[in-house]
Design a protein around this motif. Structure first.
Motif, PDB file in Angstrom:
ATOM      1  N   TYR A  64       0.589  -1.249  -0.237  1.00  0.00           N
ATOM      2  CA  TYR A  64      -0.260   0.128  -0.059  1.00  0.00           C
ATOM      3  C   TYR A  64       0.786   1.304  -0.121  1.00  0.00           C
ATOM      4  N   GLN A  65       0.698   2.206  -0.986  1.00  0.00           N
ATOM      5  CA  GLN A  65       0.965   3.691  -0.888  1.00  0.00           C
ATOM      6  C   GLN A  65      -0.247   4.779  -0.348  1.00  0.00           C
ATOM      7  N   LEU A  66       0.016   5.854   0.440  1.00  0.00           N
ATOM      8  CA  LEU A  66      -0.161   6.562   0.259  1.00  0.00           C
ATOM      9  C   LEU A  66      -0.255   7.910  -0.071  1.00  0.00           C
ATOM     10  N   VAL A  67      -1.196   8.841  -0.618  1.00  0.00           N
ATOM     11  CA  VAL A  67      -0.185  10.578  -0.664  1.00  0.00           C
ATOM     12  C   VAL A  67      -1.241  11.268   0.185  1.00  0.00           C
ATOM     13  N   VAL A  68      -1.209  13.090   0.966  1.00  0.00           N
ATOM     14  CA  VAL A  68      -2.067  13.332   1.819  1.00  0.00           C
ATOM     15  C   VAL A  68      -1.494  14.841   1.231  1.00  0.00           C
ATOM     16  N   ALA A  69      -2.609  15.619   0.947  1.00  0.00           N
ATOM     17  CA  ALA A  69      -2.541  16.718   1.090  1.00  0.00           C
ATOM     18  C   ALA A  69      -2.896  17.622   2.484  1.00  0.00           C
ATOM     19  N   PRO A  70      -2.569  17.742   3.322  1.00  0.00           N
ATOM     20  CA  PRO A  70      -2.720  18.099   4.658  1.00  0.00           C
ATOM     21  C   PRO A  70      -2.940  19.720   4.164  1.00  0.00           C
ATOM     22  N   GLU A  71      -2.907  20.407   3.291  1.00  0.00           N
ATOM     23  CA  GLU A  71      -3.275  21.872   3.174  1.00  0.00           C
ATOM     24  C   GLU A  71      -4.716  21.675   1.930  1.00  0.00           C
ATOM     25  N   LEU A 126     -12.325  22.010   3.937  1.00  0.00           N
ATOM     26  CA  LEU A 126     -12.315  23.495   3.165  1.00  0.00           C
ATOM     27  C   LEU A 126     -11.033  24.586   3.979  1.00  0.00           C
ATOM     28  N   THR A 127     -10.212  24.039   4.185  1.00  0.00           N
ATOM     29  CA  THR A 127      -9.542  24.360   5.586  1.00  0.00           C
ATOM     30  C   THR A 127      -8.098  23.616   5.322  1.00  0.00           C
ATOM     31  N   GLY A 128      -7.172  24.216   5.259  1.00  0.00           N
ATOM     32  CA  GLY A 128      -5.794  23.745   5.952  1.00  0.00           C
ATOM     33  C   GLY A 128      -5.537  22.770   6.804  1.00  0.00           C
ATOM     34  N   TRP A 129      -4.679  21.582   6.724  1.00  0.00           N
ATOM     35  CA  TRP A 129      -4.310  20.993   8.708  1.00  0.00           C
ATOM     36  C   TRP A 129      -3.417  20.826   7.964  1.00  0.00           C
ATOM     37  N   ASP A 130      -3.073  21.091   9.906  1.00  0.00           N
ATOM     38  CA  ASP A 130      -1.442  20.938  10.214  1.00  0.00           C
ATOM     39  C   ASP A 130      -0.712  19.162  10.630  1.00  0.00           C
ATOM     40  N   VAL A 131       0.259  19.702   9.985  1.00  0.00           N
ATOM     41  CA  VAL A 131       1.332  18.579  10.800  1.00  0.00           C
ATOM     42  C   VAL A 131       1.292  18.248  11.953  1.00  0.00           C
ATOM     43  N   LEU A 132       0.885  16.773  12.897  1.00  0.00           N
ATOM     44  CA  LEU A 132       0.879  16.790  13.707  1.00  0.00           C
ATOM     45  C   LEU A 132       1.966  15.757  14.257  1.00  0.00           C
ATOM     46  N   GLN A 133       1.815  14.523  13.911  1.00  0.00           N
ATOM     47  CA  GLN A 133       2.616  13.735  13.427  1.00  0.00           C
ATOM     48  C   GLN A 133       2.998  12.814  12.634  1.00  0.00           C
ATOM     49  N   SER A 134       3.917  12.204  11.993  1.00  0.00           N
ATOM     50  CA  SER A 134       4.268  11.848  10.729  1.00  0.00           C
ATOM     51  C   SER A 134       5.302  10.553  11.107  1.00  0.00           C
ATOM     52  N   GLY A 135       5.234   9.165  10.230  1.00  0.00           N
ATOM     53  CA  GLY A 135       5.736   8.066  10.485  1.00  0.00           C
ATOM     54  C   GLY A 135       6.564   7.328   8.368  1.00  0.00           C
ATOM     55  N   GLU A 136       7.069   6.723   8.719  1.00  0.00           N
ATOM     56  CA  GLU A 136       7.381   5.906   7.892  1.00  0.00           C
ATOM     57  C   GLU A 136       5.785   5.492   7.187  1.00  0.00           C
ATOM     58  N   ASP A 137       4.932   5.130   7.891  1.00  0.00           N
ATOM     59  CA  ASP A 137       3.532   4.501   7.803  1.00  0.00           C
ATOM     60  C   ASP A 137       2.545   4.980   8.336  1.00  0.00           C
ATOM     61  N   TRP A 138       2.139   5.952   9.259  1.00  0.00           N
ATOM     62  CA  TRP A 138       1.214   6.632   9.616  1.00  0.00           C
ATOM     63  C   TRP A 138       1.362   8.573   9.456  1.00  0.00           C
ATOM     64  N   LEU A 139       0.192   8.780  10.329  1.00  0.00           N
ATOM     65  CA  LEU A 139       0.725  10.439   9.961  1.00  0.00           C
ATOM     66  C   LEU A 139      -0.346  10.637  10.610  1.00  0.00           C
ATOM     67  N   TYR A 150      -4.282   8.720   9.642  1.00  0.00           N
ATOM     68  CA  TYR A 150      -3.494   8.106   8.681  1.00  0.00           C
ATOM     69  C   TYR A 150      -2.980   6.709   9.284  1.00  0.00           C
ATOM     70  N   VAL A 151      -2.966   5.470   9.453  1.00  0.00           N
ATOM     71  CA  VAL A 151      -2.614   4.527   9.279  1.00  0.00           C
ATOM     72  C   VAL A 151      -2.134   3.342   8.451  1.00  0.00           C
ATOM     73  N   LEU A 152      -0.842   3.453   7.935  1.00  0.00           N
ATOM     74  CA  LEU A 152      -0.313   2.028   6.826  1.00  0.00           C
ATOM     75  C   LEU A 152      -0.313   0.752   7.430  1.00  0.00           C
ATOM     76  N   GLU A 153      -0.766  -0.544   7.652  1.00  0.00           N
ATOM     77  CA  GLU A 153      -0.293  -1.639   7.762  1.00  0.00           C
ATOM     78  C   GLU A 153      -0.223  -2.222   6.539  1.00  0.00           C
ATOM     79  N   ALA A 154       0.124  -3.848   6.690  1.00  0.00           N
ATOM     80  CA  ALA A 154       0.420  -4.889   5.484  1.00  0.00           C
ATOM     81  C   ALA A 154      -1.065  -5.197   5.466  1.00  0.00           C
ATOM     82  N   ASP A 155      -2.061  -5.094   6.054  1.00  0.00           N
ATOM     83  CA  ASP A 155      -3.488  -5.586   5.261  1.00  0.00           C
ATOM     84  C   ASP A 155      -4.773  -4.397   5.124  1.00  0.00           C
TER      85      ASP A 155
END
Length: 286
Positions: free
Chosen positions: A10-17, A89-102, A123-128
């Motif tokens: 799995y791959q995920l791309v997110v746009a906080p703004e 309709l608004t931007g979100w702040d990045v609070l925390q992030s890692g290789e497979d979660w944010l 958002y959390v990605l795992e193998a399943d």
């Protein structure tokens, strides 16, 4: 800003703004959600609905003895009704992030929606699969109406099938606001196994039983969507001739603030209280 995370296939791309929205969610390189193309919020793969989902008729409702009037918030989509809340309709702040979660967050301090709140999404990605967890906290001094939802877009072909077992289908009689309820004794597949393209709908389903499933036979893959129990309604938007459609787990019926769904009125969130919900997506080969 774009943030990318990955785990397993799995791959995920997110746009906080862009409302903390998902731009891309893929499995083995195959899009599970619609890939974002344009720069608008309606071009993304999935956006978040907070502090309410879908529409409030005319923006008018009574709350704790007060007559409320909320102006439309997205005239390009609906010039009459406030729609989908304010988080999208608004931007979100990045609070925390890692290789497979944010984790992202945003706050609102009143204004057109007079109740201040704090929202967060993880958002959390795992193998399943992917788990998206959305929360809403009342930071004000009085109870506030509270609702949550996810608004994903999925690729669609003439063969794509959607299976969601629900007891009721709301009908809008030509408009996106629910008017009448067609309810069955037991949960029912309203497409009866046929492709999504065989029906044109913009409505909400109630009385969900179990997970939701989207099947792409020609791509030999399917995704299972498992909403939390409090996302008991499912909005489905399948316009004619489109190469996408929406399956949206939501906590309440459209215009629940005006009592359209007596069985599930809009909940009140006490000062300091938090409402949370989640949506899990897991893909399997066919």
């Amino acid at each position: 800003m774009r943030l990318a995370i990955a785990a397993g296939d799995y791959q995920l791309v997110v746009a906080p703004e862009r409302g903390g929205s998902i731009l891309s969610f893929t499995w083995r390189g195959e899009p599970v959600m619609r890939e974002a193309e344009g720069l608008g919020i309606l071009d993304v793969g999935c956006f978040l609905m907070v502090p309410f989902a879908n529409r409030i008729a005319g923006g008018r409702f009574d709350w704790n003895g007060r007559a409320m009037a909320i102006p439309p918030n997205f005239g390009g989509e609906d010039a009459y009704n406030p729609i989908h809340g304010y988080g999208w309709l608004t931007g979100w702040d990045v609070l925390q992030s890692g290789e497979d979660w944010l984790e992202l967050g945003h706050e609102r301090h009143g204004g057109e929606w007079p109740w201040p709140y704090r929202a967060a999404v993880e958002y959390v990605l795992e193998a399943d699969g992917l788990t998206a967890r959305l929360s809403l906290t009342n930071t004000g001094e009085e109870p506030m109406p509270a609702g949550l939802g996810f608004h994903p877009y999925f690729p669609r072909t003439d063969a794509t099938r959607y299976i969601g077992l629900h007891r009721g289908e709301w009908r809008g009689e030509g408009n996106p606001l629910p008017v009448t309820l067609d309810e069955r004794d037991t949960p029912f597949d309203w497409w009866e196994g046929r492709p999504v393209s065989t029906r044109v709908v913009d409505t909400v389903y109630s009385g969900r039983q179990g997970p939701l499933e989207i099947i792409w036979p020609e791509r030999a893959m399917a995704v299972t969507i498992t909403p939390s129990a409090n996302l008991s309604r499912t909005a489905v938007y399948a316009p004619q001739g489109s190469d996408w459609f929406c399956v949206e787990p939501v906590s309440h019926l459209t215009d629940a603030l005006n009592g359209r769904d007596p069985g599930a009125p809009m909940p009140a969130l006490a000062p300091g209280e938090t409402l949370s919900a989640e949506m899990r997506l897991s893909v399997r080969p066919l």
